[in-house]
Design a protein around this motif. Structure first.
Motif, PDB file in Angstrom:
ATOM      1  N   ARG A   1      39.898 -15.934   8.858  1.00 26.07           N
ATOM      2  CA  ARG A   1      39.695 -14.647   9.527  1.00 26.07           C
ATOM      3  C   ARG A   1      39.227 -13.577   8.545  1.00 26.07           C
TER       4      ARG A   1
ATOM      5  N   TRP B   1      35.571 -14.270   7.808  1.00 24.47           N
ATOM      6  CA  TRP B   1      34.833 -14.085   9.057  1.00 24.47           C
ATOM      7  C   TRP B   1      34.631 -12.592   9.328  1.00 24.47           C
ATOM      8  N   GLU B   2      35.666 -11.786   9.103  1.00 24.36           N
ATOM      9  CA  GLU B   2      35.570 -10.338   9.302  1.00 24.36           C
ATOM     10  C   GLU B   2      34.611  -9.701   8.298  1.00 24.36           C
ATOM     11  N   LYS B   3      34.569 -10.239   7.085  1.00 21.81           N
ATOM     12  CA  LYS B   3      33.655  -9.691   6.082  1.00 21.81           C
ATOM     13  C   LYS B   3      32.206  -9.863   6.510  1.00 21.81           C
TER      14      LYS B   3
ATOM     15  N   LYS C   1      31.223 -10.217   9.651  1.00 22.46           N
ATOM     16  CA  LYS C   1      31.095  -9.368  10.841  1.00 22.46           C
ATOM     17  C   LYS C   1      30.824  -7.919  10.447  1.00 22.46           C
ATOM     18  N   ASP C   2      31.493  -7.471   9.387  1.00 21.40           N
ATOM     19  CA  ASP C   2      31.364  -6.075   8.963  1.00 21.40           C
ATOM     20  C   ASP C   2      30.216  -5.848   7.980  1.00 21.40           C
ATOM     21  N   SER C   3      29.508  -6.913   7.622  1.00 22.13           N
ATOM     22  CA  SER C   3      28.369  -6.762   6.704  1.00 22.13           C
ATOM     23  C   SER C   3      27.228  -6.035   7.412  1.00 22.13           C
ATOM     24  N   HIS C   4      26.396  -5.387   6.630  1.00 22.50           N
ATOM     25  CA  HIS C   4      25.237  -4.699   7.188  1.00 22.50           C
ATOM     26  C   HIS C   4      24.111  -5.715   7.339  1.00 22.50           C
TER      27      HIS C   4
ATOM     28  N   TYR D   1      25.449  -8.869  16.023  1.00 26.25           N
ATOM     29  CA  TYR D   1      26.549  -9.818  15.831  1.00 26.25           C
ATOM     30  C   TYR D   1      27.312  -9.980  17.145  1.00 26.25           C
TER      31      TYR D   1
ATOM     32  N   ASP E   1      30.573 -11.425  18.880  1.00 24.92           N
ATOM     33  CA  ASP E   1      31.939 -11.843  18.562  1.00 24.92           C
ATOM     34  C   ASP E   1      32.498 -12.676  19.714  1.00 24.92           C
TER      35      ASP E   1
END
Length: 382
Positions: free
Chosen positions: A161, A164-166, A168-171, A177, A179
């Motif tokens: 997680r 995965w969140e990194k 998701k939060d990438s530019h 994206y 989810d």
């Protein structure tokens, strides 16, 4: 008393030698097996002897593997050991968690330092080089992250997680994206992951298809629009082979057949073969029954449908997408599917030559971080 002890131990030693000798004789007289269905791998054959291979140690190493691989009733002994390990409370085998309710769950391996950044940079570079292409990305959490209640005590899928969140939060530029995690979480009491395999089930793929509909601007079908058919109940998947765990219940595989099917043409470009179905039904007789979807993985697959809207889609994927793609065919006229592990062409040039409008990147989280091929997206823009 010492005399009887000596006789006893000598008799025991003789019996042990006779037993060992009998096993060796039986092993040598029994024809060698070439392939292990349960382990899904080729087995070591009797190596050729030479002074060179003996000196190098190759003969000794291969001969030891040969004895192990060709040991009589090998599957029985493997099953006995796995049962004993479980009875002693062992919770992990060869990177696979032995979970609750018969689940085998792949352990997540975090990426090397800096590797996440390299993958993001490759995707960003491709996005910047293709401004006219609508792009979407779906990273699918594995069973370790969604079915945490099935993990053995003190095991955790939490690391997945975090990474995965990194992502998701990438530019990611103009890439949208998607989810799918909330939809999978909400339905985790249903069979959305196989118990013996690392893939999601067709049910899990259907949930993801529904999540794609709004961002990708198409009207999804409902389950009532399909005739759901169980095509096998004897699927022992990749985690069954990898873990060595035996004596567990196999999985079933379901296929969703549209009640109102359209015409489909599937072209396996590299192999120069074509088919009028996305399902290789003959593979249900093989060990890797998941290859019923598109006969496994290929460098480039081109799907043509009877959809007249002219919308063209490119899918860059791992094997998780194989069971998802059939749901997308009613909404696109053409779908090109590439697996970067096997595709050697220029991805950007493909989108230009084929006049592709939409691109979808689909990976499960584990494969995304383990396989370096996603970085090759940057090669096509240099």
């Amino acid at each position: 008393m010492k005399k009887y002890d000596q006789i006893y131990y000598r008799a025991l030693a003789i019996l042990l030698l006779m037993f060992t000798g009998a096993i060796l004789v039986v092993n040598f007289l029994t024809p060698s097996n070439v392939f292990s269905e349960s382990e899904n791998r080729m087995l070591q054959q009797l190596p050729n002897f030479s002074l060179q291979t003996l000196r190098s140690g190759k003969f000794t190493s291969e001969f030891e593997t040969y004895l192990s691989d060709q040991f009589m009733e090998r599957d029985f002994w493997i099953g006995l050991k796995s049962d004993a390990d479980r009875g002693m409370g062992k919770k992990e085998s060869n990177g696979v968690y032995i979970g609750k309710d018969g689940y085998l769950i792949q352990k997540f391996s975090p990426p090397e330092k800096g590797d996440l950044k390299d993958r993001v940079k490759a995707i960003q570079a491709f996005d910047k080089a293709t401004p006219g292409l609508r792009k979407y990305m779906m990273l699918v959490p594995t069973a370790a992250a969604v079915l945490e209640d099935k993990l053995p005590p003190y095991a955790s899928g939490g690391n997945e997680r975090v990474y995965w969140e990194k992502i998701k939060d990438s530019h990611l530029g103009d890439i949208r994206y998607i989810d799918v995690s909330p939809a999978l979480e909400a339905n985790k009491e249903q069979p959305i992951y196989y118990k013996t395999d690392h893939h999601w089930t067709t049910k899990g793929a259907f949930l993801a298809y529904r999540e794609l509909s709004s961002p990708m601007s198409f009207t999804p079908k409902n389950e009532e629009d399909f005739k759901i058919r169980q095509v096998t109940s004897q699927f022992y998947g990749s985690l069954y082979s990898k873990s060595g765990v035996r004596h567990i219940q196999p999985d079933s595989i379901e296929l969703y057949y549209p009640i109102s099917p359209g015409a489909i043409s599937v072209n396996y470009v590299d192999e120069q073969q074509s088919a009028d179905s996305m399902y290789a039904m003959e593979n249900l007789e093989k060990k890797d029954k998941y290859t019923v979807f598109f006969n496994g993985n290929h460098g480039l697959i081109r799907i043509t449908t009877d959809n007249t809207e002219g919308r063209r889609l490119l899918i860059v994927k791992d094997s998780y997408a194989n069971s998802l793609i059939p749901f997308l065919t009613p909404h696109f006229s053409e779908i090109d599917v590439i697996d970067l592990r096997y595709y050697e062409g220029d991805v950007r040039k493909l989108t230009e030559d084929r006049q592709i409008h939409d691109m979808l990147i689909v990976y499960n989280t584990s494969t995304f971080f383990e396989d370096p091929s996603i970085k090759s997206l940057a090669d096509s823009v240099e």
